[in-house]
Design a protein around this motif. Structure first.
Motif, PDB file in Angstrom:
ATOM      1  N   UNK A 294       0.852  -1.176   0.000  1.00 12.04           N
ATOM      2  CA  UNK A 294       0.000   0.000   0.000  1.00 12.04           C
ATOM      3  C   UNK A 294       0.890   1.229   0.000  1.00 12.04           C
ATOM      4  N   UNK A 295       0.576   2.188  -0.878  1.00 14.03           N
ATOM      5  CA  UNK A 295       1.390   3.397  -0.899  1.00 14.03           C
ATOM      6  C   UNK A 295       0.539   4.629  -1.074  1.00 14.03           C
ATOM      7  N   UNK A 296       1.020   5.708  -0.460  1.00 24.27           N
ATOM      8  CA  UNK A 296       0.426   7.032  -0.644  1.00 24.27           C
ATOM      9  C   UNK A 296       1.272   7.756  -1.668  1.00 24.27           C
ATOM     10  N   UNK A 297       0.593   8.371  -2.631  1.00 29.92           N
ATOM     11  CA  UNK A 297       1.287   9.124  -3.675  1.00 29.92           C
ATOM     12  C   UNK A 297       0.598  10.461  -3.879  1.00 29.92           C
ATOM     13  N   UNK A 298       1.361  11.407  -4.408  1.00 32.29           N
ATOM     14  CA  UNK A 298       0.768  12.677  -4.807  1.00 32.29           C
ATOM     15  C   UNK A 298      -0.281  12.367  -5.873  1.00 32.29           C
ATOM     16  N   UNK A 299      -1.431  12.989  -5.759  1.00 34.92           N
ATOM     17  CA  UNK A 299      -2.532  12.754  -6.689  1.00 34.92           C
ATOM     18  C   UNK A 299      -2.344  13.654  -7.912  1.00 34.92           C
ATOM     19  N   UNK A 300      -1.480  13.202  -8.829  1.00 32.59           N
ATOM     20  CA  UNK A 300      -1.234  13.996 -10.027  1.00 32.59           C
ATOM     21  C   UNK A 300      -1.031  13.089 -11.232  1.00 32.59           C
ATOM     22  N   UNK A 301      -1.166  13.681 -12.410  1.00 32.87           N
ATOM     23  CA  UNK A 301      -1.065  12.929 -13.662  1.00 32.87           C
ATOM     24  C   UNK A 301       0.282  12.225 -13.775  1.00 32.87           C
ATOM     25  N   UNK A 302       0.239  10.982 -14.241  1.00 34.48           N
ATOM     26  CA  UNK A 302       1.454  10.224 -14.497  1.00 34.48           C
ATOM     27  C   UNK A 302       1.947   9.367 -13.349  1.00 34.48           C
ATOM     28  N   UNK A 303       1.406   9.550 -12.139  1.00 37.83           N
ATOM     29  CA  UNK A 303       1.886   8.787 -10.979  1.00 37.83           C
ATOM     30  C   UNK A 303       1.646   7.288 -11.178  1.00 37.83           C
ATOM     31  N   UNK A 304       0.465   6.920 -11.616  1.00 38.75           N
ATOM     32  CA  UNK A 304       0.147   5.509 -11.835  1.00 38.75           C
ATOM     33  C   UNK A 304       1.053   4.913 -12.907  1.00 38.75           C
ATOM     34  N   UNK A 305       1.305   5.658 -13.959  1.00 34.50           N
ATOM     35  CA  UNK A 305       2.145   5.144 -15.038  1.00 34.50           C
ATOM     36  C   UNK A 305       3.589   4.944 -14.582  1.00 34.50           C
ATOM     37  N   UNK A 306       4.077   5.784 -13.686  1.00 37.68           N
ATOM     38  CA  UNK A 306       5.443   5.604 -13.155  1.00 37.68           C
ATOM     39  C   UNK A 306       5.540   4.332 -12.316  1.00 37.68           C
TER      40      UNK A 306
ATOM     41  N   UNK B 169      -3.310  10.108  -3.312  1.00 36.58           N
ATOM     42  CA  UNK B 169      -4.005   8.889  -3.724  1.00 36.58           C
ATOM     43  C   UNK B 169      -3.397   7.718  -2.976  1.00 36.58           C
ATOM     44  N   UNK B 170      -4.229   6.737  -2.696  1.00 39.94           N
ATOM     45  CA  UNK B 170      -3.752   5.498  -2.080  1.00 39.94           C
ATOM     46  C   UNK B 170      -3.807   4.417  -3.142  1.00 39.94           C
ATOM     47  N   UNK B 171      -2.704   3.721  -3.305  1.00 42.70           N
ATOM     48  CA  UNK B 171      -2.590   2.664  -4.277  1.00 42.70           C
ATOM     49  C   UNK B 171      -2.357   1.358  -3.524  1.00 42.70           C
ATOM     50  N   UNK B 172      -3.086   0.329  -3.897  1.00 37.43           N
ATOM     51  CA  UNK B 172      -2.899  -0.993  -3.305  1.00 37.43           C
ATOM     52  C   UNK B 172      -2.494  -1.939  -4.425  1.00 37.43           C
ATOM     53  N   UNK B 173      -1.316  -2.533  -4.275  1.00 35.98           N
ATOM     54  CA  UNK B 173      -0.754  -3.414  -5.289  1.00 35.98           C
ATOM     55  C   UNK B 173      -0.596  -4.805  -4.694  1.00 35.98           C
ATOM     56  N   UNK B 174      -1.115  -5.812  -5.386  1.00 37.61           N
ATOM     57  CA  UNK B 174      -0.898  -7.200  -4.988  1.00 37.61           C
ATOM     58  C   UNK B 174       0.112  -7.784  -5.961  1.00 37.61           C
ATOM     59  N   UNK B 175       1.181  -8.349  -5.412  1.00 43.93           N
ATOM     60  CA  UNK B 175       2.236  -8.949  -6.217  1.00 43.93           C
ATOM     61  C   UNK B 175       2.772 -10.168  -5.495  1.00 43.93           C
TER      62      UNK B 175
END
Length: 163
Positions: free
Chosen positions: A6-18, A44-50
């Protein structure tokens, strides 16, 4: 081993693509990904399962922390956490199947959210294995369409992901 990062990121364009680029450039797979703004609209909060060994997950975490937009990264799998997934499944519901689908939905604590003369659309939340069990209990020919969100997770108790 399966990990929920789980990560917190700045809510801006391109963050998901990075983030996606980081995974693909290193040959790591993302099993599921959910992202949405938090209570703070600038984050934004992103949850990644890997999946990966502890060494690979440590490397992923370090690389995620290096991204400019990243505020904080936590591997929820390292401690107590709660995870849920949402599934919408459209099933045949004609004749004798109609009552059977209603019964199966009730057994797995699903909700029928759309009804036509030939189909039911069932909403179900829970751990991934519960959703898998529901699908496994149905006759494959009765399943018309399935949509799943992937896991969302949150730490238990005092484990909080904040900036």
């Amino acid at each position: 081993m399966r990990h929920i990062i789980s990560l917190l990121m700045e809510n801006e364009a391109g963050a998901l693509s990075r983030v996606a680029g980081l995974f693909s450039a290193r040959g790591y797979n993302i099993e599921s990904l959910t992202v949405a703004p938090t209570e703070d609209a600038t984050l934004s909060r992103m949850t990644i399962v890997t999946r990966g060994s502890d060494e690979i997950i440590e490397q992923i975490t370090k690389q995620l922390n290096k991204l400019v937009d990243t505020v904080r990264v936590v591997d929820l799998s390292d401690g107590g956490h709660i995870e849920r997934e949402l599934m919408l499944v459209k099933v045949r519901a004609e004749g004798i199947l109609r009552e059977e689908m209603k019964r199966m939905s009730d057994i797995f604590r699903g909700r029928i959210i759309d009804v036509t003369d030939k189909t039911y659309t069932i909403e179900m939340t829970g751990a991934g294995h519960k959703l898998d069990a529901f699908l496994g209990a149905l006759d494959k020919s009765a399943i018309l369409e399935t949509v799943r969100t992937g896991a969302s997770g949150i730490g238990r108790g005092d484990r909080i992901l904040k900036s």
